[in-house]
Design a protein around this motif. Structure first.
Motif, PDB file in Angstrom:
ATOM      1  N   LEU B  24      -8.404  -2.199  13.864  1.00 33.62           N
ATOM      2  CA  LEU B  24      -7.764  -3.248  14.488  1.00 33.62           C
ATOM      3  C   LEU B  24      -8.735  -4.164  15.200  1.00 33.62           C
ATOM      4  CD1 LEU B  24      -5.054  -4.481  15.487  1.00 33.62           C
ATOM      5  CD2 LEU B  24      -5.386  -3.166  17.595  1.00 33.62           C
ATOM      6  N   GLY B  25      -8.914  -5.380  15.110  1.00 31.73           N
ATOM      7  CA  GLY B  25      -9.942  -6.209  15.715  1.00 31.73           C
ATOM      8  C   GLY B  25      -9.441  -7.246  16.739  1.00 31.73           C
ATOM      9  N   THR B  26      -7.986  -7.255  16.729  1.00 32.80           N
ATOM     10  CA  THR B  26      -7.468  -8.148  17.786  1.00 32.80           C
ATOM     11  C   THR B  26      -6.702  -7.284  18.744  1.00 32.80           C
ATOM     12  OG1 THR B  26      -5.335  -8.357  16.628  1.00 32.80           O
ATOM     13  CG2 THR B  26      -7.002 -10.104  16.059  1.00 32.80           C
ATOM     14  N   THR B  27      -6.281  -8.173  19.872  1.00 33.19           N
ATOM     15  CA  THR B  27      -5.639  -7.354  20.846  1.00 33.19           C
ATOM     16  C   THR B  27      -4.128  -7.004  20.764  1.00 33.19           C
ATOM     17  OG1 THR B  27      -5.061  -9.505  21.788  1.00 33.19           O
ATOM     18  CG2 THR B  27      -7.140  -8.430  22.746  1.00 33.19           C
ATOM     19  N   MET B  28      -3.646  -7.617  19.622  1.00 33.81           N
ATOM     20  CA  MET B  28      -2.265  -7.488  19.266  1.00 33.81           C
ATOM     21  C   MET B  28      -2.385  -6.699  18.089  1.00 33.81           C
ATOM     22  SD  MET B  28       0.748 -10.214  18.592  1.00 33.81           S
ATOM     23  CE  MET B  28      -0.011 -10.618  17.037  1.00 33.81           C
ATOM     24  N   MET B  29      -1.425  -5.396  18.113  1.00 34.00           N
ATOM     25  CA  MET B  29      -1.208  -4.644  17.011  1.00 34.00           C
ATOM     26  C   MET B  29      -0.180  -5.235  16.113  1.00 34.00           C
ATOM     27  SD  MET B  29      -2.137  -1.785  15.539  1.00 34.00           S
ATOM     28  CE  MET B  29      -1.767  -0.497  14.507  1.00 34.00           C
ATOM     29  N   PRO B  30      -0.450  -5.668  14.609  1.00 30.44           N
ATOM     30  CA  PRO B  30       0.573  -6.178  13.950  1.00 30.44           C
ATOM     31  C   PRO B  30       1.496  -5.155  13.631  1.00 30.44           C
ATOM     32  CG  PRO B  30      -1.147  -5.451  12.567  1.00 30.44           C
ATOM     33  CD  PRO B  30      -1.633  -5.209  13.963  1.00 30.44           C
ATOM     34  N   HIS B  31       2.721  -5.837  13.240  1.00 30.48           N
ATOM     35  CA  HIS B  31       3.915  -4.943  12.822  1.00 30.48           C
ATOM     36  C   HIS B  31       3.826  -4.424  11.411  1.00 30.48           C
ATOM     37  CE1 HIS B  31       6.561  -6.336  16.085  1.00 30.48           C
ATOM     38  NE2 HIS B  31       6.204  -7.678  16.033  1.00 30.48           N
ATOM     39  N   PRO B  32       4.457  -3.564  11.239  1.00 30.45           N
ATOM     40  CA  PRO B  32       4.315  -2.528  10.070  1.00 30.45           C
ATOM     41  C   PRO B  32       4.969  -3.552   9.032  1.00 30.45           C
ATOM     42  CG  PRO B  32       5.381  -1.115  11.595  1.00 30.45           C
ATOM     43  CD  PRO B  32       5.409  -2.531  12.147  1.00 30.45           C
ATOM     44  N   ILE B  33       4.340  -3.388   7.796  1.00 32.43           N
ATOM     45  CA  ILE B  33       4.834  -4.201   6.733  1.00 32.43           C
ATOM     46  C   ILE B  33       5.540  -3.419   5.751  1.00 32.43           C
ATOM     47  CG2 ILE B  33       4.125  -5.405   4.808  1.00 32.43           C
ATOM     48  CD1 ILE B  33       1.969  -6.527   6.323  1.00 32.43           C
ATOM     49  N   HIS B  34       6.924  -3.727   5.569  1.00 36.79           N
ATOM     50  CA  HIS B  34       7.814  -3.027   4.526  1.00 36.79           C
ATOM     51  C   HIS B  34       7.754  -3.541   3.352  1.00 36.79           C
ATOM     52  CE1 HIS B  34      10.017  -0.902   7.731  1.00 36.79           C
ATOM     53  NE2 HIS B  34       9.343  -1.835   8.524  1.00 36.79           N
ATOM     54  N   VAL B  35       7.323  -2.729   2.157  1.00 34.07           N
ATOM     55  CA  VAL B  35       7.147  -3.259   0.888  1.00 34.07           C
ATOM     56  C   VAL B  35       7.749  -2.203  -0.273  1.00 34.07           C
ATOM     57  CG1 VAL B  35       5.276  -3.918  -0.729  1.00 34.07           C
ATOM     58  CG2 VAL B  35       5.108  -4.250   1.704  1.00 34.07           C
ATOM     59  N   MET B  36       8.283  -2.924  -1.309  1.00 34.17           N
ATOM     60  CA  MET B  36       8.609  -2.110  -2.528  1.00 34.17           C
ATOM     61  C   MET B  36       7.309  -2.067  -3.467  1.00 34.17           C
ATOM     62  SD  MET B  36      11.596  -0.643  -2.067  1.00 34.17           S
ATOM     63  CE  MET B  36      12.131  -0.313  -3.670  1.00 34.17           C
ATOM     64  N   VAL B  37       6.836  -0.945  -3.979  1.00 37.93           N
ATOM     65  CA  VAL B  37       5.868  -1.046  -4.653  1.00 37.93           C
ATOM     66  C   VAL B  37       6.249  -0.334  -5.855  1.00 37.93           C
ATOM     67  CG1 VAL B  37       3.509  -0.140  -5.072  1.00 37.93           C
ATOM     68  CG2 VAL B  37       4.034  -0.924  -2.780  1.00 37.93           C
ATOM     69  N   ASN B  38       5.822  -0.763  -7.002  1.00 36.33           N
ATOM     70  CA  ASN B  38       6.174  -0.346  -8.303  1.00 36.33           C
ATOM     71  C   ASN B  38       5.504   1.007  -8.576  1.00 36.33           C
ATOM     72  OD1 ASN B  38       5.926   0.067 -11.540  1.00 36.33           O
ATOM     73  ND2 ASN B  38       7.511  -1.656 -11.088  1.00 36.33           N
ATOM     74  N   ARG B  39       6.054   1.952  -9.220  1.00 36.46           N
ATOM     75  CA  ARG B  39       5.349   3.278  -9.258  1.00 36.46           C
ATOM     76  C   ARG B  39       4.242   3.327 -10.291  1.00 36.46           C
ATOM     77  NH1 ARG B  39       7.739   8.149  -8.395  1.00 36.46           N
ATOM     78  NH2 ARG B  39       6.639   8.887 -10.232  1.00 36.46           N
ATOM     79  N   GLY B  40       4.440   2.476 -11.202  1.00 41.16           N
ATOM     80  CA  GLY B  40       3.396   2.447 -12.219  1.00 41.16           C
ATOM     81  C   GLY B  40       2.055   1.395 -11.826  1.00 41.16           C
ATOM     82  N   THR B  41       1.932   1.261 -10.545  1.00 36.54           N
ATOM     83  CA  THR B  41       0.730   0.139 -10.340  1.00 36.54           C
ATOM     84  C   THR B  41       0.051   0.990  -9.479  1.00 36.54           C
ATOM     85  OG1 THR B  41       0.276  -2.007  -9.660  1.00 36.54           O
ATOM     86  CG2 THR B  41       1.780  -0.824  -8.234  1.00 36.54           C
ATOM     87  N   LEU B  42      -1.248   0.459  -8.888  1.00 40.14           N
ATOM     88  CA  LEU B  42      -2.137   1.276  -7.951  1.00 40.14           C
ATOM     89  C   LEU B  42      -2.103   0.630  -6.574  1.00 40.14           C
ATOM     90  CD1 LEU B  42      -5.069   0.786 -10.441  1.00 40.14           C
ATOM     91  CD2 LEU B  42      -4.002   2.884 -10.071  1.00 40.14           C
ATOM     92  N   LEU B  43      -2.346   1.496  -5.834  1.00 37.07           N
ATOM     93  CA  LEU B  43      -1.824   1.002  -4.420  1.00 37.07           C
ATOM     94  C   LEU B  43      -2.870  -0.360  -4.166  1.00 37.07           C
ATOM     95  CD1 LEU B  43      -1.698   4.233  -2.348  1.00 37.07           C
ATOM     96  CD2 LEU B  43       0.016   2.735  -3.066  1.00 37.07           C
TER      97      LEU B  43
END
Lengths: 137, 291
Positions: B24-43
């Motif tokens: 973290l480089g800022t004073t504010m912590m960002p909100h978590p990001i919710h994502v659907m990721v395909n099983r056949g891809t790389l993170l």
């Protein structure tokens, strides 16, 4: 990839794409027409998932020969996982411990009697590798 | 057969991505990001948009250069440049379109970053597909979910124990070089520039594919004959999770007559250990394959 703006949307998507439902859908698809792609005349020549696991992980899986087993017998795991009825020979492969798991493309404990060739044809990753996961812990 | 493959491609994993406090480089912590990721891809591929968004909250030195950063975050620097960086990031966002993901990603300098499973606190291997990582790390819960419909398990395993969504932590610093393959391997490309993260990931996929082709055909000809155009189209299909595009290219690549199949490309993962890879013949008796 889908961007989700809110937690509510996300949770609804989770329900839609619920992981296990997807897994079962695949399993059902796999069990019906696809298990019969290869006819029985070829079945005794195919390397099965169980054979592979015994060869590669002899400490975790064992082969038990049962002469009374027919080619259409189904194990308990087969019933649990919508598995097919393709059996190779009369050898039965089973894990040494019931707590072991094997997973292929998100499908937990697919029947050990499935041919690796069938699995590879249908469930290999984009780099053409079939990834089999075994969990012993 | 194609139905199963296409259905398999559609499988996605819900992921909640949070930024590690050490990055973290800022004073504010960002909100978590919710994502659907395909099983056949790389993170790194599936989460590239989320990485770009969270990069704005990392120390300024990371999003200016994109090279590996090993120093701890400095809050004062992050505050001074955060506004301008946010504007830059928004400008990049506006250019982003799914139609030309590869080109856009090339313009945006991919930072060296790594992921950590929140539950096990294990660093996630970037060269392994997201679905495989998910299966390895969430197996216990998956097994419980599978049996949830059985009456005997309904009371034992409440749904609250499910490990969906998969919680992952994103790091921009302290890259665990002893546990993960390097993402910037300092190999100079044709233009004389140092290899970038995206190129490294793409090259890893390409090498794995070539290895699989060699195993299937028993000769290096198929891999060597694969043109750059074909590989680029395949990579685009993986990046955009486009099965139709993938199948167009792959139909010629994957060994069609089973009789021509020499070995099956199989990797076996035992727990979290490195994969086991051995010759795997389609038939039990050597030389016998179904027609």
């Amino acid at each position: 990839m889908t961007q989700i703006s809110s937690t509510v949307d996300f949770l609804s998507l989770v329900h839609h794409h619920y992981y296990i439902q997807w897994s079962r859908r695949i399993c059902t698809l796999y069990a019906n027409p696809l298990m019969n792609i290869y006819t029985n005349k070829d079945s005794d020549t195919l390397m099965t998932l169980g054979s592979l696991l015994v060869d590669w992980l002899p400490d975790l899986f064992r082969r038990t020969t049962d002469n009374t087993t027919s080619a259409t017998s189904r194990s308990k795991d087969d019933d649990d996982n919508c598995g097919g009825n393709r059996t190779v020979g009369s050898d039965i492969v089973e894990p040494i411990s019931e707590t072991y798991q094997w997973i292929v493309a998100g499908i937990s404990r697919p029947p050990l009697t499935i041919a690796v060739l069938d699995l590879w044809r249908n469930l290999c990753h984009p780099d053409h590798f079939l990834n089999i996961i075994v969990l012993s812990t | 057969m194609d139905v199963v493959r296409s259905s398999n491609w559609l499988g996605s994993i819900p992921i909640v991505l949070t930024l590690a406090t050490t990055s973290l480089g800022t004073t504010m912590m960002p909100h978590p990001i919710h994502v659907m990721v395909n099983r056949g891809t790389l993170l790194h591929v599936g989460l590239r948009d989320a990485i770009e968004r969270l990069q704005k909250f990392a120390p300024a030195t990371i999003h200016s250069g994109g090279m590996i950063i090993r120093k701890e975050p400095e809050t004062s620097q992050g505050d001074g440049n955060s506004h301008r960086d946010e504007e830059d990031a928004e400008a990049r966002d506006s250019k982003l379109s799914y139609g030309n993901i590869t080109e856009t990603t090339k313009k945006w300098k991919f930072p060296v970053c790594w992921f950590e499973d929140e539950k096990t606190q294990l660093p996630l291997r970037w060269h392994i597909f997201a679905g495989v990582l998910f299966d390895i790390l969430t197996s216990d819960q998956t097994q419980k979910q599978t049996h949830l419909s059985s009456p005997q398990y309904s009371s034992s395993f409440p749904r609250s124990e499910c490990r969906v969504p998969w919680k992952i932590r994103l790091h921009f610093s302290s890259y665990p070089s002893s546990q993960l393959l390097s993402l910037d391997d300092n190999i100079r490309n044709n233009n004389g520039n140092l290899s970038e993260v995206w190129t490294t990931i793409e090259r890893s996929f390409k090498n794995s594919l070539k290895q699989a082709l060699f195993l299937q055909t028993g000769t290096a000809r198929a891999a060597m004959n694969m043109s750059k155009h074909i590989h680029t189209r395949l990579w685009e299909a993986v990046v955009s999770s486009n099965y139709q595009l993938y199948q167009q290219i792959n139909a010629d690549l994957q060994a069609k007559p089973t009789s021509a199949l020499q070995l099956l490309p199989v990797r076996l993962y035992l727990d979290s250990k490195p994969p086991i890879q051995r010759p795997c013949r389609p038939g039990i008796r050597e030389g016998i394959v179904p027609v």
